[in-house]
Write an enzyme that holds these catalytic residues in place. Structure first.
Site, PDB file in Angstrom:
ATOM      1  N   GLU A  55     -26.427  15.666 -78.612  1.00 58.25           N
ATOM      2  CA  GLU A  55     -25.774  14.659 -77.654  1.00 58.25           C
ATOM      3  C   GLU A  55     -24.923  15.876 -76.764  1.00 58.25           C
ATOM      4  O   GLU A  55     -24.015  16.290 -77.522  1.00 58.25           O
ATOM      5  CB  GLU A  55     -25.202  13.810 -78.261  1.00 58.25           C
ATOM      6  CG  GLU A  55     -24.703  12.627 -77.426  1.00 58.25           C
ATOM      7  CD  GLU A  55     -23.983  11.389 -78.233  1.00 58.25           C
ATOM      8  OE1 GLU A  55     -24.147  11.429 -79.250  1.00 58.25           O
ATOM      9  OE2 GLU A  55     -23.426  10.813 -77.580  1.00 58.25           O
ATOM     10  N   ARG A 295     -26.537  18.291 -93.922  1.00 65.10           N
ATOM     11  CA  ARG A 295     -25.573  19.158 -93.044  1.00 65.10           C
ATOM     12  C   ARG A 295     -24.835  20.208 -93.605  1.00 65.10           C
ATOM     13  O   ARG A 295     -24.567  20.125 -94.892  1.00 65.10           O
ATOM     14  CB  ARG A 295     -25.028  18.020 -92.112  1.00 65.10           C
ATOM     15  CG  ARG A 295     -24.062  17.268 -93.212  1.00 65.10           C
ATOM     16  CD  ARG A 295     -23.383  16.116 -92.271  1.00 65.10           C
ATOM     17  NE  ARG A 295     -22.414  16.777 -91.423  1.00 65.10           N
ATOM     18  CZ  ARG A 295     -22.378  16.362 -89.989  1.00 65.10           C
ATOM     19  NH1 ARG A 295     -23.660  15.694 -89.625  1.00 65.10           N
ATOM     20  NH2 ARG A 295     -21.466  16.730 -89.220  1.00 65.10           N
ATOM     21  N   LYS A 305     -17.889  16.989 -83.780  1.00 72.33           N
ATOM     22  CA  LYS A 305     -17.309  17.086 -82.430  1.00 72.33           C
ATOM     23  C   LYS A 305     -16.204  16.010 -82.118  1.00 72.33           C
ATOM     24  O   LYS A 305     -15.471  16.711 -81.385  1.00 72.33           O
ATOM     25  CB  LYS A 305     -18.644  16.871 -81.555  1.00 72.33           C
ATOM     26  CG  LYS A 305     -19.532  17.940 -81.086  1.00 72.33           C
ATOM     27  CD  LYS A 305     -20.731  17.637 -80.183  1.00 72.33           C
ATOM     28  CE  LYS A 305     -22.090  17.159 -80.857  1.00 72.33           C
ATOM     29  NZ  LYS A 305     -22.871  16.460 -80.334  1.00 72.33           N
TER      30      LYS A 305
HETATM   31  P1  ATP Z   1     -21.243  15.548 -84.618  1.00 76.16           P
HETATM   32  O1  ATP Z   1     -20.799  14.474 -85.531  1.00 76.16           O
HETATM   33  O2  ATP Z   1     -20.310  16.842 -84.690  1.00 76.16           O
HETATM   34  O3  ATP Z   1     -21.279  15.032 -83.004  1.00 76.16           O
HETATM   35  P2  ATP Z   1     -24.116  14.908 -84.269  1.00 76.16           P
HETATM   36  O4  ATP Z   1     -24.913  15.115 -85.448  1.00 76.16           O
HETATM   37  O5  ATP Z   1     -23.371  13.728 -83.689  1.00 76.16           O
HETATM   38  O6  ATP Z   1     -22.541  15.939 -84.870  1.00 76.16           O
HETATM   39  P3  ATP Z   1     -25.560  15.925 -82.178  1.00 76.16           P
HETATM   40  O7  ATP Z   1     -25.371  16.640 -80.943  1.00 76.16           O
HETATM   41  O8  ATP Z   1     -26.282  14.625 -82.350  1.00 76.16           O
HETATM   42  O9  ATP Z   1     -24.496  15.937 -83.278  1.00 76.16           O
HETATM   43  O10 ATP Z   1     -26.386  16.863 -83.354  1.00 76.16           O
HETATM   44  C1  ATP Z   1     -27.477  17.770 -82.950  1.00 76.16           C
HETATM   45  C2  ATP Z   1     -28.498  18.224 -83.822  1.00 76.16           C
HETATM   46  O11 ATP Z   1     -27.567  19.072 -84.768  1.00 76.16           O
HETATM   47  C3  ATP Z   1     -29.012  17.255 -84.904  1.00 76.16           C
HETATM   48  O12 ATP Z   1     -30.246  17.526 -84.894  1.00 76.16           O
HETATM   49  C4  ATP Z   1     -27.992  17.139 -85.844  1.00 76.16           C
HETATM   50  O13 ATP Z   1     -28.777  16.776 -87.111  1.00 76.16           O
HETATM   51  C5  ATP Z   1     -27.611  18.682 -85.964  1.00 76.16           C
HETATM   52  N1  ATP Z   1     -26.303  18.890 -86.621  1.00 76.16           N
HETATM   53  C6  ATP Z   1     -25.123  18.362 -86.252  1.00 76.16           C
HETATM   54  N2  ATP Z   1     -24.025  18.615 -87.196  1.00 76.16           N
HETATM   55  C7  ATP Z   1     -24.543  19.271 -88.041  1.00 76.16           C
HETATM   56  C8  ATP Z   1     -24.268  19.987 -89.562  1.00 76.16           C
HETATM   57  N3  ATP Z   1     -22.956  19.966 -89.706  1.00 76.16           N
HETATM   58  N4  ATP Z   1     -25.035  20.725 -90.006  1.00 76.16           N
HETATM   59  C9  ATP Z   1     -26.347  20.846 -89.787  1.00 76.16           C
HETATM   60  N5  ATP Z   1     -26.899  20.155 -88.590  1.00 76.16           N
HETATM   61  C10 ATP Z   1     -26.154  19.574 -87.872  1.00 76.16           C
HETATM   62 MG    MG Z   2     -24.021  12.381 -82.402  1.00 74.19          MG
END
Ligand code: ATP
Ligand code: MG
Length: 593
Positions: A55, A295, A305
């Protein structure tokens, strides 16, 4: 929640790279699950298509690096199979308020820098969920027509309350039995902007008493009168993740949709939406499948993020690319290489068990990558003057290999002169037990002897101090027949070797020392307030000296500064006339107990 395991450099070195996803893909390849597919233009589709779907609401962090290495890495590895493999870069941009183009650009940069590419056979596979808004809307109407979706006019609070909980089944909405005609009319009016935010939502009609809360008539569209970074003001209704993600995967012919464990409960919903649409003839089999992996959680930092944004907005750090940040831009500025991050992701593997990875695993990956390839240099971080009183010549030419194991890289040349800079902590007026560096004569005993690396053996003869006892300079005499590499020099037995730079050609440099951002290994676990756990000493700026050759570094060049560790010429601030280096990682793990 699955069992927690902890991975340290010791355990990771012995752990086989976990490959449950590879086993699944191997199985699908063997069974030709996704073989012989063609797209709507009649072109053959690869047998494996993964996607990385961030995102665009912030800068990517080390957790995303794991997902990038996994998704793009699988595509790279399976590209040799019949049909080949590719990975799509997809922006999951369905939430208008928090998303910006700045983030899109930084995400593309991060993926490229990490060494991956969304091109395959010269075609770019870069997509935006917002490109599917029209298609998603049409699919929603199909579900409404088939009595699989309805417009609910309860408030958000009522919807939340009526969903029930683990112990209590949900209460159906009084609007659940609206007719198809009524639902279509309302949904079209929602799109046409006839309502305020929150007046209505579109929900799937699944099962209000399902034990899985996700399946209790999830909301899939809501009204948001907001400007979107790509679609502008075209839309005032926006689809939610659970509806968008599975359909985007299907439209892109994704085969293996890999996400993190917290989406495990959403998998039945993912399958429900795709199956309903395929029964309606809107989607074709084979449909994509969702798989979950653990994760990444890394000690002494955080991987969210939203929390990283808070660190930036409240000025706890100097921006997204602050070298203390676990963002990819931050790690890059800290001196991490793409290879070191790939090595790290390989070492931690992919599993279904939630784990905390020790920060030292990340640091060791950087050391292991840099040690064999970067040049050596000398920096004096906290300078103290050393005067060789019996040194009468103008200078002595000295040299050192650029790399101890690669003589082919050549040598660095520098001068030894009467006055030198040494590290302040290489001298002690009253040496503690086990201190083998410089100390003055005492009680009739001569001062200590050390070797000046690549130079002579010297003996301390005294020091100058001010009225408060602060040491201003150290005095010593040198032994002309002791120069490193000359016959007989090895006859001088000394217990300490120190580094130095001639005051005549030392270059002033700013050196930024960094330490861990948090004092607590798990700053976000439980109900801890991570902002109270920030390490107040995580950044220190030093006025240092470096040897002349280092003033000709290229930006982002990495070095091992002898005895200190690995450093990088700062991407933003390094100038030949004003060198700035960032501390990347020490020579060995200082945190080991
Ligand atoms: P955040 O909470 O940091 O915003 P998110 O999962 O909402 O993390 P996205 O931008 O939606 O962030 O994630 C993009 C991809 O990265 C998704 O497929 C997610 O599963 C993966 N991802 C995000 N954080 C992690 C993590 N800590 N370890 C492994 N993969 C991750
Ligand atoms: Mg997200």
């Amino acid at each position: 929640m699955s069992k927690e395991i902890n991975i340290t450099p010791e355990t990771s070195a012995n752990t086989e790279v976990s490959n449950f996803l590879r086993q699944i893909i191997d199985h699908d390849c063997a069974n030709a699950t996704f073989a012989n597919r063609i797209n709507h233009d009649g072109q053959a589709l690869p047998s494996v298509i993964t996607r990385f779907p961030p995102e665009p609401n912030g800068y990517l962090h080390i957790g995303h690096a794991k997902s990038i290495c996994l998704n793009f890495g699988l595509a790279k590895d399976y590209d040799h199979i019949p049909g080949g493999a590719r990975c799509h870069m997809r922006f999951d941009d369905t939430n208008p308020a928090k998303e910006e183009t700045e983030y899109v650009d930084s995400i593309l940069d991060a993926v490229k820098w990490l060494g991956f590419d969304w091109h395959h056979h010269d075609q770019a596979y870069q997509f935006y969920a917002s490109d599917y808004f029209e298609q998603l809307y049409a699919f929603a109407e199909i579900l409404i027509s088939r009595e699989k979706a309805y417009v609910d006019s309860q408030s958000a609070d009522e919807i939340h309350h009526n969903r029930g909980n683990f112990n209590q089944v949900g209460t159906p909405s009084p609007f659940r039995d609206r007719t198809v005609a009524e639902n279509l009319e309302l949904f079209r009016a929602m799109r046409a902007g006839k309502f305020q935010d929150g007046e209505h939502v579109l929900r799937l009609k699944i099962d209000m008493s399902s034990p899985n809360l996700v399946m209790r008539d999830p909301v899939v569209y809501r009204i948001r009168h907001a400007h979107h970074h790509r679609t502008g003001n075209t839309w005032c209704i926006y689809p939610l993740y659970d509806f968008t993600h599975c359909i985007s995967d299907a439209l892109e012919n994704i085969t293996h949709s890999i996400c993190t464990l917290e989406f495990e409960n959403n998998r039945p919903l993912y399958e429900w939406v795709l199956n309903e649409l395929s029964e309606a003839g809107a989607l074709q089999h084979p449909l994509p499948h969702q798989y979950e992996f653990a994760r990444l959680n890394l000690t002494y930092t955080l991987t969210s993020k939203r929390k990283l944004l808070q660190l930036v907005q409240e000025n706890h750090v100097d921006g997204w690319d602050d070298p203390r940040m676990p963002t990819i831009v931050g790690l890059r500025r800290r001196g991490f290489t793409p290879e070191s991050l790939q090595l790290f992701c390989e070492r931690i593997g992919v599993s279904k068990a939630d784990s905390w990875i020790d920060m030292s695993v990340l640091e060791q990956s950087l050391r292991d990558d840099l040690d064999p390839k970067v040049e050596r240099g000398i920096a004096v971080l906290r300078p103290l003057k050393l005067i060789l009183d019996n040194f009468t010549q103008e200078f002595e030419a000295c040299s050192a290999p650029k790399h101890p194991h690669h003589e082919d890289l050549g040598r660095r040349e520098f001068h030894l002169t009467k006055e030198l800079w040494i590290e302040a902590d290489d001298f002690m007026v009253n040496p503690i037990k086990g201190f083998f560096r410089l100390s003055p004569p005492k009680d009739g005993q001569p001062g200590s002897r050390v070797r000046l690396k690549y130079g002579f053996v010297i003996e301390c003869t005294g020091f100058d101090a001010d009225a408060q006892g602060n040491v201003l300079a150290v005095h010593a005499s040198y032994f002309p027949d002791s120069k490193s590499g000359t016959p007989g020099s090895a006859d001088y037995k000394v217990k300490g070797t120190i580094h130095w730079i001639s005051t005549q050609n030392a270059i002033s440099a700013e050196i930024r020392m960094y330490d861990r951002l948090f004092t607590d290994p798990n700053p976000t676990s439980g109900d801890k307030d991570f902002l109270r756990l920030l390490n107040p000493d995580s950044k220190q700026v030093l006025k240092a000296f470096v040897e002349p050759s280092l003033a000709m570094s290229h930006i982002e060049q990495r070095f091992q500064f002898e005895r200190h560790g690995y450093f990088v010429a700062d991407r933003n601030d390094y100038r030949p006339e004003r060198p700035v280096f960032n501390f990347a990682v020490g020579l060995k793990d200082q945190w080991k107990k």
